[in-house]
Scaffold this active site. Structure first.
Site, PDB file in Angstrom:
ATOM      1  N   LYS A  22     -63.592  -0.847   1.222  1.00  0.00           N
ATOM      2  CA  LYS A  22     -63.628  -0.582  -0.038  1.00  0.00           C
ATOM      3  C   LYS A  22     -62.605   0.333  -0.544  1.00  0.00           C
ATOM      4  O   LYS A  22     -61.630   0.063  -1.228  1.00  0.00           O
ATOM      5  CB  LYS A  22     -64.943  -0.160  -0.698  1.00  0.00           C
ATOM      6  CG  LYS A  22     -64.972   0.312  -2.362  1.00  0.00           C
ATOM      7  CD  LYS A  22     -66.203   0.806  -2.789  1.00  0.00           C
ATOM      8  CE  LYS A  22     -66.431   2.410  -2.356  1.00  0.00           C
ATOM      9  NZ  LYS A  22     -65.634   3.201  -3.563  1.00  0.00           N
ATOM     10  N   ASN A  23     -62.564   1.590   0.201  1.00  0.00           N
ATOM     11  CA  ASN A  23     -61.630   2.604  -0.326  1.00  0.00           C
ATOM     12  C   ASN A  23     -60.270   2.374   0.161  1.00  0.00           C
ATOM     13  O   ASN A  23     -59.308   3.123  -0.273  1.00  0.00           O
ATOM     14  CB  ASN A  23     -62.288   3.901   0.491  1.00  0.00           C
ATOM     15  CG  ASN A  23     -63.264   4.388  -0.486  1.00  0.00           C
ATOM     16  OD1 ASN A  23     -63.604   3.799  -1.403  1.00  0.00           O
ATOM     17  ND2 ASN A  23     -63.875   5.699   0.009  1.00  0.00           N
ATOM     18  N   ARG A  92     -63.807   5.507 -11.267  1.00  0.00           N
ATOM     19  CA  ARG A  92     -62.816   6.723 -11.281  1.00  0.00           C
ATOM     20  C   ARG A  92     -61.386   6.219 -10.424  1.00  0.00           C
ATOM     21  O   ARG A  92     -60.446   6.672 -10.699  1.00  0.00           O
ATOM     22  CB  ARG A  92     -63.289   7.860 -10.433  1.00  0.00           C
ATOM     23  CG  ARG A  92     -64.161   8.453 -11.281  1.00  0.00           C
ATOM     24  CD  ARG A  92     -64.777   9.744 -10.241  1.00  0.00           C
ATOM     25  NE  ARG A  92     -63.410  10.551 -10.038  1.00  0.00           N
ATOM     26  CZ  ARG A  92     -62.905  11.596 -10.878  1.00  0.00           C
ATOM     27  NH1 ARG A  92     -63.602  11.927 -11.953  1.00  0.00           N
ATOM     28  NH2 ARG A  92     -62.043  12.222 -10.451  1.00  0.00           N
ATOM     29  N   ASP A 116     -68.874  12.989 -12.619  1.00  0.00           N
ATOM     30  CA  ASP A 116     -69.601  11.839 -12.235  1.00  0.00           C
ATOM     31  C   ASP A 116     -70.931  12.610 -11.495  1.00  0.00           C
ATOM     32  O   ASP A 116     -70.919  13.753 -11.499  1.00  0.00           O
ATOM     33  CB  ASP A 116     -69.072  10.764 -11.481  1.00  0.00           C
ATOM     34  CG  ASP A 116     -68.312  11.389 -10.192  1.00  0.00           C
ATOM     35  OD1 ASP A 116     -68.677  12.479  -9.986  1.00  0.00           O
ATOM     36  OD2 ASP A 116     -67.471  10.530  -9.632  1.00  0.00           O
ATOM     37  N   ASP A 304     -68.844  10.865   2.710  1.00  0.00           N
ATOM     38  CA  ASP A 304     -69.635   9.718   2.430  1.00  0.00           C
ATOM     39  C   ASP A 304     -70.722   9.252   3.283  1.00  0.00           C
ATOM     40  O   ASP A 304     -71.569   8.586   3.000  1.00  0.00           O
ATOM     41  CB  ASP A 304     -68.632   8.490   2.216  1.00  0.00           C
ATOM     42  CG  ASP A 304     -67.636   8.641   1.320  1.00  0.00           C
ATOM     43  OD1 ASP A 304     -67.619   8.134   0.189  1.00  0.00           O
ATOM     44  OD2 ASP A 304     -66.629   9.762   1.822  1.00  0.00           O
ATOM     45  N   ILE A 326     -67.113  19.244   0.538  1.00  0.00           N
ATOM     46  CA  ILE A 326     -65.969  18.498  -0.065  1.00  0.00           C
ATOM     47  C   ILE A 326     -66.331  18.300  -1.432  1.00  0.00           C
ATOM     48  O   ILE A 326     -65.632  18.918  -2.505  1.00  0.00           O
ATOM     49  CB  ILE A 326     -65.810  17.022   0.325  1.00  0.00           C
ATOM     50  CG1 ILE A 326     -65.695  17.128   1.987  1.00  0.00           C
ATOM     51  CG2 ILE A 326     -64.770  16.158  -0.130  1.00  0.00           C
ATOM     52  CD1 ILE A 326     -64.294  17.413   2.446  1.00  0.00           C
TER      53      ILE A 326
HETATM   54  C1  UD1 Z   1     -61.953   9.579  -1.927  1.00  0.00           C
HETATM   55  C2  UD1 Z   1     -63.141   8.599  -1.762  1.00  0.00           C
HETATM   56  C3  UD1 Z   1     -64.535   9.131  -1.581  1.00  0.00           C
HETATM   57  C4  UD1 Z   1     -64.497  10.120  -0.564  1.00  0.00           C
HETATM   58  C5  UD1 Z   1     -63.422  11.294  -0.879  1.00  0.00           C
HETATM   59  C6  UD1 Z   1     -63.362  12.200  -0.036  1.00  0.00           C
HETATM   60  C7  UD1 Z   1     -62.050   6.628  -2.882  1.00  0.00           C
HETATM   61  C8  UD1 Z   1     -62.150   5.709  -3.948  1.00  0.00           C
HETATM   62  N1  UD1 Z   1     -62.959   7.444  -2.776  1.00  0.00           N
HETATM   63  O1  UD1 Z   1     -62.414  10.325  -3.162  1.00  0.00           O
HETATM   64  O2  UD1 Z   1     -65.285   8.172  -1.379  1.00  0.00           O
HETATM   65  O3  UD1 Z   1     -65.787  10.853  -0.706  1.00  0.00           O
HETATM   66  O4  UD1 Z   1     -62.116  10.544  -1.017  1.00  0.00           O
HETATM   67  O5  UD1 Z   1     -63.244  11.848   1.380  1.00  0.00           O
HETATM   68  O6  UD1 Z   1     -61.203   6.480  -1.907  1.00  0.00           O
HETATM   69  N2  UD1 Z   1     -59.706  17.554  -5.832  1.00  0.00           N
HETATM   70  C9  UD1 Z   1     -59.381  18.437  -7.066  1.00  0.00           C
HETATM   71  N3  UD1 Z   1     -58.272  18.143  -7.551  1.00  0.00           N
HETATM   72  C10 UD1 Z   1     -57.465  16.916  -7.292  1.00  0.00           C
HETATM   73  C11 UD1 Z   1     -58.199  16.047  -6.570  1.00  0.00           C
HETATM   74  C12 UD1 Z   1     -59.191  16.231  -5.742  1.00  0.00           C
HETATM   75  O7  UD1 Z   1     -59.829  19.585  -7.016  1.00  0.00           O
HETATM   76  O8  UD1 Z   1     -56.768  16.778  -8.068  1.00  0.00           O
HETATM   77  C13 UD1 Z   1     -61.141  18.026  -5.155  1.00  0.00           C
HETATM   78  C14 UD1 Z   1     -62.393  17.129  -5.473  1.00  0.00           C
HETATM   79  O9  UD1 Z   1     -62.839  17.495  -6.762  1.00  0.00           O
HETATM   80  C15 UD1 Z   1     -63.072  17.172  -4.458  1.00  0.00           C
HETATM   81  C16 UD1 Z   1     -61.931  17.400  -3.243  1.00  0.00           C
HETATM   82  O10 UD1 Z   1     -60.749  17.551  -3.850  1.00  0.00           O
HETATM   83  O11 UD1 Z   1     -63.792  18.576  -4.486  1.00  0.00           O
HETATM   84  C17 UD1 Z   1     -61.742  15.836  -2.470  1.00  0.00           C
HETATM   85  O12 UD1 Z   1     -61.406  14.749  -3.264  1.00  0.00           O
HETATM   86  P1  UD1 Z   1     -60.626  13.477  -3.003  1.00  0.00           P
HETATM   87  O13 UD1 Z   1     -60.180  13.713  -1.318  1.00  0.00           O
HETATM   88  O14 UD1 Z   1     -59.526  13.563  -3.930  1.00  0.00           O
HETATM   89  O15 UD1 Z   1     -61.398  12.469  -3.097  1.00  0.00           O
HETATM   90  P2  UD1 Z   1     -61.163  11.074  -3.927  1.00  0.00           P
HETATM   91  O16 UD1 Z   1     -59.847  10.654  -3.581  1.00  0.00           O
HETATM   92  O17 UD1 Z   1     -61.463  11.322  -5.290  1.00  0.00           O
END
Ligand code: UD1
Length: 415
Positions: A22-23, A92, A116, A304, A326
């Site tokens: 999916k991701n 998202r 969320d 995850d 995370i």
């Molecule tokens: C993706 C995955 C999700 C997985 C996550 C971490 C998809 C659709 N989703 O989510 O299933 O659990 O990676 O492996 O691929 N953060 C910030 N600022 C930002 C971006 C992120 O503070 O601009 C923080 C987030 O709040 C979180 C951490 O960084 O605490 C990791 O987030 P991120 O790796 O970006 O996760 P996603 O890409 O949203």
């Protein structure tokens, strides 16, 4: 009411086909916007999130056709670069259209994603990185309005290896002028898949699989046909079912090389895991032993996987400490497991899980994709019937969870 009905089950035996990730699929669909013409993706899972991404592409004027696990994406010269709240709110990950839209057509209007069940999830790193490449943003009526005359390559240092920020920046950098270096890039296998897809389209990227991605901008990319990698999180779900039920499973198409840390943990707990010609086979003979778990960016243990590992700990021998590094708020399903008789004490980022012999079937609620799947697994390890409501959350990320589990001997139905 959409529900899963689950009865205590086991042992499990047989083969499950692991679908496309999916991701990865969602990001490849967004990346297809980078090239005019017809891109085809193979091994795309039939899940709600993919359907939402199809709707999003169609809203931009892209023609999408789906047949089984193949989707054909026909990207016109002119795109309407708008991601409306009605879709971003449902998924998202829609935010990953920002990078490709800014680099291909220099404009994007994307609704701000809300919070969320994982807690607050900012996108500051996505926006700051894109600003460093020359984009400007204004915020109005809940939308982010992005503009870029021509993105210019530069060095971007991520404060944290965010998966989404790395992907957005990578997709922006491939059509930027000059060289972009992303330092402290996320290294998840799905990012490698996106980079390989972009390479096939004609992008120039070095350092794939490392935390330093170096991208040489090109002026145009071409549409391609590409097969999505296997879903390591779906594979982990069936391994967790095996962990609580015992038995022997073959996961056809699984990629053990993408799941090394997880397999080590499961082996430490007493599961025997072995790579084979078609994927992975795993065996559980006795009740598993508890271990400590701490989530980290890849190659660490993925956040995850955590709901599945917590569920496995609920019925393992001994006690394990679980630490979430995370996402701040990813423990809500624990209250549901406690309703099923699990012994868990959670505080802040930590939870201590003390294994019990059996859980006790109860009505519970799925709050998100993985938490919902974890409750289905908990139901397999429970006496009596477990009814999991809000099953639609699970459909966002799983193709036929009930059917696949039933095919290996679990008693799960979807109503
Ligand atoms: C993706 C995955 C999700 C997985 C996550 C971490 C998809 C659709 N989703 O989510 O299933 O659990 O990676 O492996 O691929 N953060 C910030 N600022 C930002 C971006 C992120 O503070 O601009 C923080 C987030 O709040 C979180 C951490 O960084 O605490 C990791 O987030 P991120 O790796 O970006 O996760 P996603 O890409 O949203």
């Amino acid at each position: 009411m959409d529900k899963f009905l689950v009865q205590g089950s086991g042992p499990l035996n047989g083969e499950v086909r692991i679908g496309g990730a999916k991701n990865s699929a969602l990001k490849l669909m967004a990346a297809s916007l980078l090239a005019e013409g017809s891109t085809s993706l193979l091994n795309v899972p039939d899940i709600t999130d993919v359907a939402i991404m199809i709707e999003l592409l169609e809203a931009m004027g892209v023609r999408v056709q789906r047949e089984g696990h193949r989707i054909d994406i026909d990207v016109p010269a002119e795109i309407d670069p708008v991601a409306p709240y009605s879709l971003v709110e449902r998924m998202r990950a829609s935010i990953v259209v920002l990078g490709p839209l800014l680099s291909r057509i220099g404009r994007a209007q994307v609704a701000m994603p809300g919070g969320d069940d994982f807690g607050s999830r900012p996108i500051d790193m996505h926006l700051q990185g894109l600003e460093q490449l020359g984009a400007t943003f204004s915020y109005e009526h809940g939308d982010i309005n992005g503009r870029a005359e021509q993105l210019l390559g530069t060095e971007v240092f991520l404060e944290f290896p965010s998966v989404g920020a790395t992907e957005n920046l990578l997709m922006a950098a491939v059509l930027a002028e000059g060289t972009t270096v992303i330092e402290n890039a996320a290294r998840e296998p799905e990012i490698g898949d996106l980079a390989n897809f972009l390479l096939k389209m004609g992008a120039l990227i070095d350092g794939i699989g490392t935390s330093r991605l170096r991208i040489e901008g090109v002026t145009v990319l071409r549409p391609v046909t590409y097969e999505v990698i296997a879903d390591r999180i779906e594979a982990a779900t069936y391994l967790a079912a095996l962990a609580v039920c015992g038995g022997e499973l073959r996961l056809q198409g699984a990629r053990p090389d993408h799941m090394e840390m997880l397999l080590r943990k499961l082996e430490e707990m007493g599961m025997a895991c072995q790579e084979n010609d078609s994927g992975l086979e795993a065996k559980v003979r006795d009740r598993l032993k508890a271990v400590d778990i701490s989530t980290l960016p890849y190659p660490g243990l993925a956040t995850d996987y955590k709901p599945f590992l917590v569920t496995a700990l609920c019925v393992s021998h001994g006690a394990g400490m679980v630490t979430e590094n995370i996402f701040a708020g990813r423990f809500r399903y624990i209250d549901e497991l406690v309703r099923m008789g699990a012994e868990i004490r959670a505080e802040g980022r930590h939870a201590v899980v003390r294994g019990v012999e059996r859980l006790s079937g109860a009505p519970v609620r799925a709050h998100d994709i993985r938490a919902g799947a974890a409750l289905v697994i908990a139901g397999l390890a429970a006496d009596g019937e477990t009814v999991i409501s809000d099953a639609h959350h699970v459909d966002r990320g799983y193709e036929d969870l009930a059917g696949k589990l039933s095919s290996v001997g679990a008693q799960v139905t979807r109503v």
